[in-house]
Design a protein around this motif. Sequence first.
Motif, short mmCIF file in Angstrom:
data_model
loop_
_atom_site.label_atom_id
_atom_site.label_comp_id
_atom_site.label_asym_id
_atom_site.label_seq_id
_atom_site.Cartn_x
_atom_site.Cartn_y
_atom_site.Cartn_z
N MET A 1 0.85 -1.18 0.00
CA MET A 1 0.00 0.00 0.00
C MET A 1 0.89 1.23 0.00
N ASP A 2 0.35 2.29 -0.52
CA ASP A 2 1.10 3.54 -0.61
C ASP A 2 0.55 4.53 0.42
N ARG A 3 1.45 5.09 1.21
CA ARG A 3 0.99 6.10 2.18
C ARG A 3 0.48 7.31 1.41
N HIS A 4 -0.43 8.05 2.03
CA HIS A 4 -1.12 9.15 1.35
C HIS A 4 -1.05 10.41 2.19
N GLN A 5 -0.72 11.52 1.56
CA GLN A 5 -0.74 12.82 2.22
C GLN A 5 -2.18 13.32 2.21
N HIS A 6 -2.86 13.23 3.35
CA HIS A 6 -4.28 13.60 3.47
C HIS A 6 -4.38 15.06 3.90
N PRO A 7 -5.42 15.77 3.47
CA PRO A 7 -5.57 17.18 3.87
C PRO A 7 -5.61 17.40 5.38
N SER A 8 -6.02 16.41 6.14
CA SER A 8 -6.09 16.56 7.59
C SER A 8 -4.75 16.37 8.29
N ASN A 9 -3.73 15.90 7.58
CA ASN A 9 -2.44 15.62 8.22
C ASN A 9 -1.89 16.87 8.91
#
Length: 82
Positions: A1-9
Amino acid sequence: MDRHQHPSNNAVLGAPKGWDQAEAPCNALPVTHVEIDGIRQVVSFWHPTADELKAIANGALVMLWVVGNTMPPVALTVEAKP
């Protein structure tokens, strides 16, 4: 799986202190610190690859790996889309 930069980070976790990057690379992980019902939590977001989505659709299990000798309280969920 690929980690994701989420807007809530709102933070980034690095390798634990003393981690041997030569033995097992540990990349930075964007996370979101939240508190729900007085319980502090850390959330990371992941995108399954196309191959992983196919495997899951065909009945493969999702595995959660934790480094160490025990399993802390954890949860796997799917992000609710509006």
